[in-house]
Design a protein around this motif. Structure first.
Motif, PDB file in Angstrom:
ATOM      1  N   ASN A  53       0.797  -1.229   0.000  1.00  0.00           N
ATOM      2  CA  ASN A  53       0.000   0.000   0.000  1.00  0.00           C
ATOM      3  C   ASN A  53       0.827   1.275   0.000  1.00  0.00           C
ATOM      4  OD1 ASN A  53       0.894  -0.460   2.713  1.00  0.00           O
ATOM      5  ND2 ASN A  53      -0.637   1.009   3.427  1.00  0.00           N
ATOM      6  N   TYR A  54       2.146   1.169  -0.318  1.00  0.00           N
ATOM      7  CA  TYR A  54       3.007   2.337  -0.181  1.00  0.00           C
ATOM      8  C   TYR A  54       4.185   2.219  -1.146  1.00  0.00           C
ATOM      9  CZ  TYR A  54       6.237   5.590   2.260  1.00  0.00           C
ATOM     10  OH  TYR A  54       7.100   6.603   2.594  1.00  0.00           O
ATOM     11  N   PHE A  55       4.649   3.356  -1.666  1.00  0.00           N
ATOM     12  CA  PHE A  55       5.864   3.376  -2.491  1.00  0.00           C
ATOM     13  C   PHE A  55       6.631   4.653  -2.201  1.00  0.00           C
ATOM     14  CE2 PHE A  55       3.062   5.959  -4.996  1.00  0.00           C
ATOM     15  CZ  PHE A  55       3.858   6.771  -5.793  1.00  0.00           C
ATOM     16  N   GLU A  56       7.893   4.664  -2.572  1.00  0.00           N
ATOM     17  CA  GLU A  56       8.756   5.814  -2.320  1.00  0.00           C
ATOM     18  C   GLU A  56       9.549   6.190  -3.560  1.00  0.00           C
ATOM     19  OE1 GLU A  56       9.914   6.214   2.389  1.00  0.00           O
ATOM     20  OE2 GLU A  56      11.315   5.203   1.028  1.00  0.00           O
ATOM     21  N   VAL A  57       9.868   7.468  -3.645  1.00  0.00           N
ATOM     22  CA  VAL A  57      10.683   8.013  -4.737  1.00  0.00           C
ATOM     23  C   VAL A  57      11.813   8.825  -4.115  1.00  0.00           C
ATOM     24  CG1 VAL A  57      10.713   9.670  -6.637  1.00  0.00           C
ATOM     25  CG2 VAL A  57       8.796   8.080  -6.404  1.00  0.00           C
ATOM     26  N   CYS A  58      13.047   8.494  -4.481  1.00  0.00           N
ATOM     27  CA  CYS A  58      14.207   9.270  -4.043  1.00  0.00           C
ATOM     28  C   CYS A  58      14.643  10.175  -5.186  1.00  0.00           C
ATOM     29  CB  CYS A  58      15.350   8.351  -3.626  1.00  0.00           C
ATOM     30  SG  CYS A  58      16.818   9.233  -3.027  1.00  0.00           S
ATOM     31  N   ILE A  59      14.733  11.462  -4.936  1.00  0.00           N
ATOM     32  CA  ILE A  59      15.126  12.413  -5.976  1.00  0.00           C
ATOM     33  C   ILE A  59      16.637  12.355  -6.150  1.00  0.00           C
ATOM     34  CG2 ILE A  59      15.142  14.831  -6.699  1.00  0.00           C
ATOM     35  CD1 ILE A  59      12.645  15.257  -5.018  1.00  0.00           C
ATOM     36  N   MET A  60      17.075  11.890  -7.304  1.00  0.00           N
ATOM     37  CA  MET A  60      18.505  11.799  -7.590  1.00  0.00           C
ATOM     38  C   MET A  60      19.035  13.110  -8.154  1.00  0.00           C
ATOM     39  SD  MET A  60      18.837   8.574  -6.805  1.00  0.00           S
ATOM     40  CE  MET A  60      20.301   7.868  -7.539  1.00  0.00           C
TER      41      MET A  60
END
Length: 406
Positions: A53-60
């Motif tokens: 139910n969750y995801f993440e994005v790391c800004i490179m």
């Protein structure tokens, strides 16, 4: 873990990407040929579920404007629109910290986000079967806020939008949320614990980013591992994610008390391979030609060929004889050369009780899995520590302190 990179130049092609293997090809794209006025949008192949139910994005990289949006959309969302702009979609926008909920007018929601920040998005599980969804957003592991919206019949799909050249993110579609506070803190900080010293370098997972001034040779950013190389862990690697302005990136080994504002290799007790000119520096500000220059996407490695009878205090309980066998090294086959077998070994009757602190070992360097050269170097008291230096704005590297297994 489904963990991969997306670049704006790739998303601008406006095609829906349904398989992870297609997304991974983005890492090999070298240039952008599209129109920077157009939005690029990625929609995941599967919706969020109760179990995931969750995801993440790391800004490179924030690129030119940092117009990166993270949120949820219907399955067949228009790929030339940012998430949150169209009905039945919602997104947190990094450039202004606003929440867009089904229209082009955003509401102030949270802080702006920059390179190295992690934006998360999820749905509270108790509302999955009720036609409404409470969507929440996080920044660097802390909840920013939530919003209630109607649940699309096909579900809500993770989405990332980009809108300016140079933008790049890393997505984790299987990230976890709702752990105990202590466990969560442990996960966030686990990679930081691998570093003994950080000077003008920012850590985001395994990503290191230079945050110094980059104006003079005194503005070096330094990252030094907490543990020295040993017969248990004798090799590490760095991938150049962004060469920055000058690619003043150096990879090597240094003593524990190495000066924080000196590139590895420049001062005594250190040896390093420098990406910008391909030179080897060993305790001097003057380098020698050694190997090819390194660029974005190149993987630089450094290790020690230990003599077979090498013993450190920390190794006293380890296996004395480990085979120099073939091991798996990412996608390639690389020989594990943890021990240096000198075929021309001299008379064994010579003094074998010598201490190795201050004695020489063979340091080797690799580029994209191939050894490019070796250099003998005296081991400082306390050992050689993996050390990375950076000196120009925008430089980012991905570090693997334990790439070998087998």
């Amino acid at each position: 873990m489904e963990d991969f990179n997306l670049h704006y130049r790739f998303l601008n092609w406006r095609r829906r990407i349904r398989e992870i293997r297609e997304v991974r090809a983005v890492r090999h794209q070298e240039s952008y040929h599209g129109n920077s006025d157009e939005v690029g949008c990625y929609v995941a192949p599967r919706p969020l579920t109760k179990e995931n139910n969750y995801f993440e994005v790391c800004i490179m990289d924030t690129g030119v404007r940092g117009t990166i949006a993270v949120g949820l959309v219907p399955q067949y969302y228009k790929l030339d629109h940012q998430p949150g702009w169209l009905p039945h979609s919602v997104a947190y926008h990094a450039d202004d910290g606003k929440l867009f909920n089904g229209n082009g007018v955003g509401q102030q929601f949270g802080p702006k986000c920059f390179a190295g920040d992690r934006i998360g998005c999820g749905v509270q599980t108790e509302f999955f079967d009720r036609g409404m969804a409470t969507v929440f957003f996080t920044r660097n592991g802390k909840e920013v806020g939530s919003v209630v919206m109607a649940m699309s019949p096909d579900g809500l799909f993770p989405a990332v939008g980009m809108h300016s050249l140079g933008e790049e993110v890393r997505i984790d579609l299987q990230a976890e949320w709702g752990l105990d506070e202590d466990d969560s803190a442990m996960m966030v900080d686990s990679h930081e614990d691998e570093w003994g010293r950080l000077h003008d370098v920012k850590v985001c997972g395994t990503l290191l980013e230079y945050i110094g001034k980059g104006k003079s040779i005194m503005d070096v950013g330094l990252a030094q591992a907490r543990h020295s190389l040993s017969t248990r862990s004798h090799y590490f690697e760095v991938e150049i994610v962004d060469p920055g302005e000058k690619c003043y990136i150096a990879l090597g080994l240094a003593r524990k008390d190495y000066p924080k504002n000196r590139h590895p290799g420049w001062s005594r007790g250190s040896v390093a391979y420098h990406a910008d000119d391909g030179k080897l520096f060993q305790g001097s500000g003057v380098g020698d030609p050694f190997g090819p220059r390194c660029y974005k996407g190149d993987i630089m490695g450094c290790g020690i060929m230990f003599p077979r009878d090498y013993i450190l205090d920390s190794d006293a309980d380890s296996d004395e004889c480990l085979d120099a066998a073939e091991v798996n090294y990412k996608q390639r086959r690389v020989r594990n050369i943890m021990y240096f077998n000198d075929e021309d070994e001299e008379d064994e009757g010579e003094d074998m009780e010598q201490e190795y602190d201050g004695k020489k070992v063979t340091v080797f360097f690799t580029r994209n899995g191939k050894i490019i050269g070796r250099k003998e170097a005296p081991v400082p008291s306390g050992g050689f520590y993996p050390t990375i230096g950076m000196l120009s704005n925008g430089e980012k590297v991905q570090v693997d302190l334990h790439p070998l297994s087998g």
